[in-house]
Design an enzyme around this catalytic site. Sequence first.
Site, PDB file in Angstrom:
ATOM      1  N   TYR A   1       0.805  -1.215   0.000  1.00 58.50           N
ATOM      2  CA  TYR A   1       0.000   0.000   0.000  1.00 58.50           C
ATOM      3  C   TYR A   1       0.842   1.271   0.000  1.00 58.50           C
ATOM      4  O   TYR A   1       0.451   2.276  -0.579  1.00 58.50           O
ATOM      5  CB  TYR A   1      -0.923   0.030   1.230  1.00 58.50           C
ATOM      6  CG  TYR A   1      -2.027  -0.988   1.183  1.00 58.50           C
ATOM      7  CD1 TYR A   1      -3.265  -0.680   0.616  1.00 58.50           C
ATOM      8  CD2 TYR A   1      -1.847  -2.265   1.694  1.00 58.50           C
ATOM      9  CE1 TYR A   1      -4.280  -1.612   0.567  1.00 58.50           C
ATOM     10  CE2 TYR A   1      -2.856  -3.201   1.649  1.00 58.50           C
ATOM     11  CZ  TYR A   1      -4.075  -2.877   1.084  1.00 58.50           C
ATOM     12  OH  TYR A   1      -5.082  -3.812   1.031  1.00 58.50           O
TER      13      TYR A   1
ATOM     14  N   GLU B   1      -2.784  -7.547  -2.602  1.00 53.72           N
ATOM     15  CA  GLU B   1      -3.571  -6.377  -2.184  1.00 53.72           C
ATOM     16  C   GLU B   1      -2.830  -5.106  -2.591  1.00 53.72           C
ATOM     17  O   GLU B   1      -1.631  -4.984  -2.365  1.00 53.72           O
ATOM     18  CB  GLU B   1      -3.801  -6.349  -0.671  1.00 53.72           C
ATOM     19  CG  GLU B   1      -4.765  -7.391  -0.148  1.00 53.72           C
ATOM     20  CD  GLU B   1      -5.041  -7.213   1.341  1.00 53.72           C
ATOM     21  OE1 GLU B   1      -4.863  -6.077   1.856  1.00 53.72           O
ATOM     22  OE2 GLU B   1      -5.412  -8.194   1.990  1.00 53.72           O
TER      23      GLU B   1
ATOM     24  N   TRP C   1      -7.535  -3.894  -3.904  1.00 55.76           N
ATOM     25  CA  TRP C   1      -8.259  -3.909  -2.636  1.00 55.76           C
ATOM     26  C   TRP C   1      -9.087  -2.635  -2.561  1.00 55.76           C
ATOM     27  O   TRP C   1      -8.546  -1.552  -2.562  1.00 55.76           O
ATOM     28  CB  TRP C   1      -7.283  -3.978  -1.447  1.00 55.76           C
ATOM     29  CG  TRP C   1      -8.011  -4.208  -0.158  1.00 55.76           C
ATOM     30  CD1 TRP C   1      -8.367  -3.261   0.765  1.00 55.76           C
ATOM     31  CD2 TRP C   1      -8.508  -5.460   0.320  1.00 55.76           C
ATOM     32  NE1 TRP C   1      -9.048  -3.844   1.797  1.00 55.76           N
ATOM     33  CE2 TRP C   1      -9.154  -5.199   1.548  1.00 55.76           C
ATOM     34  CE3 TRP C   1      -8.485  -6.762  -0.175  1.00 55.76           C
ATOM     35  CZ2 TRP C   1      -9.765  -6.197   2.290  1.00 55.76           C
ATOM     36  CZ3 TRP C   1      -9.080  -7.747   0.564  1.00 55.76           C
ATOM     37  CH2 TRP C   1      -9.715  -7.467   1.795  1.00 55.76           C
TER      38      TRP C   1
ATOM     39  N   GLU D   1     -12.587  -2.458   7.923  1.00 58.28           N
ATOM     40  CA  GLU D   1     -11.132  -2.324   7.881  1.00 58.28           C
ATOM     41  C   GLU D   1     -10.533  -2.315   9.291  1.00 58.28           C
ATOM     42  O   GLU D   1     -10.024  -1.311   9.781  1.00 58.28           O
ATOM     43  CB  GLU D   1     -10.748  -1.040   7.127  1.00 58.28           C
ATOM     44  CG  GLU D   1     -10.981  -1.083   5.632  1.00 58.28           C
ATOM     45  CD  GLU D   1     -10.037  -2.041   4.919  1.00 58.28           C
ATOM     46  OE1 GLU D   1      -8.976  -2.388   5.491  1.00 58.28           O
ATOM     47  OE2 GLU D   1     -10.345  -2.439   3.789  1.00 58.28           O
ATOM     48  N   TRP D   2     -10.606  -3.450   9.944  1.00 62.28           N
ATOM     49  CA  TRP D   2      -9.958  -3.647  11.239  1.00 62.28           C
ATOM     50  C   TRP D   2     -10.256  -2.491  12.203  1.00 62.28           C
ATOM     51  O   TRP D   2     -11.394  -2.175  12.455  1.00 62.28           O
ATOM     52  CB  TRP D   2      -8.455  -3.870  11.049  1.00 62.28           C
ATOM     53  CG  TRP D   2      -8.157  -5.068  10.209  1.00 62.28           C
ATOM     54  CD1 TRP D   2      -7.889  -5.086   8.864  1.00 62.28           C
ATOM     55  CD2 TRP D   2      -8.175  -6.448  10.605  1.00 62.28           C
ATOM     56  NE1 TRP D   2      -7.714  -6.373   8.414  1.00 62.28           N
ATOM     57  CE2 TRP D   2      -7.873  -7.227   9.460  1.00 62.28           C
ATOM     58  CE3 TRP D   2      -8.405  -7.090  11.827  1.00 62.28           C
ATOM     59  CZ2 TRP D   2      -7.814  -8.613   9.508  1.00 62.28           C
ATOM     60  CZ3 TRP D   2      -8.327  -8.484  11.877  1.00 62.28           C
ATOM     61  CH2 TRP D   2      -8.038  -9.212  10.718  1.00 62.28           C
TER      62      TRP D   2
ATOM     63  N   PHE E   1     -11.892   1.594   0.709  1.00 67.78           N
ATOM     64  CA  PHE E   1     -10.982   1.292  -0.394  1.00 67.78           C
ATOM     65  C   PHE E   1     -11.739   0.869  -1.662  1.00 67.78           C
ATOM     66  O   PHE E   1     -11.141   0.689  -2.700  1.00 67.78           O
ATOM     67  CB  PHE E   1     -10.042   0.139  -0.008  1.00 67.78           C
ATOM     68  CG  PHE E   1      -8.944   0.523   0.944  1.00 67.78           C
ATOM     69  CD1 PHE E   1      -7.719   0.965   0.464  1.00 67.78           C
ATOM     70  CD2 PHE E   1      -9.128   0.431   2.305  1.00 67.78           C
ATOM     71  CE1 PHE E   1      -6.693   1.307   1.338  1.00 67.78           C
ATOM     72  CE2 PHE E   1      -8.106   0.770   3.188  1.00 67.78           C
ATOM     73  CZ  PHE E   1      -6.882   1.212   2.700  1.00 67.78           C
TER      74      PHE E   1
END
Length: 228
Positions: free
Chosen positions: A53, A125, A174, A181-182, A190
């Site tokens: 990322y 990802e 992703w 998202e956690w 995203f």
Amino acid sequence: MGNLYPIRVLDPLVFGDYPAEMRRYLGSELPQFSKEEIDYVKGSVDFIGLNHYTTHYSVDCIYSNCTEGADHAIKGYQQQKNEQDGIRIGEPTGIDEISVVPRGMEEIVDYVKEIYNNIPMFITENGYSAPHGEDVTLKDILNDTKQIEFHKAYLASLVRAIRNGADVRGYFVWTLLDDFEWVFGYDVRFRLYYVDPHTLDRIPKLSAMWYNSFLTENDSFSRKEEAY
């Protein structure tokens, strides 16, 4: 490029043991392997999946002052930073720790290629979340030109690595839809498709149309893009 220990933990599966540098710094915290274990797992990796990322600056905490916790072996004696001399490494996103740094894709793929003898790779990802803004309309969300710019830049960087010999077999965006998202929950998005929280309708964003056009080599997207 930040802490590469997460990458080097694949060494036992490829080479049968951890790098000498990790052994030197982490010592007994790393497991020891018997010859039978080494022979069983060595060379067992069919492919390597990379989630990528962003890119960070890395501060050497052996010779520099770092925040508490970064100056330990488990952290690789290094601290990750997203700015230097007050200048951010790349354009901000919806997560403060993530910046847009396209060159990092080429660099990490080249690194893994060299370290692991060009074992086949998949980019499992890679994605972009827009910074949080006030009074964001649905039209703003759907007209996500920044996400398109992100993927164009990162794919171009990946292509450079492939042309330089990296055996990359696939690339996954992703993500397709909104997801949890956690620690960020649903605040960070995203997705290529917007999901209406009330009706659960799935609406393709501009990036979804672009990505479809990219995959199918359909040049009609440029006409759709001009209509927005």
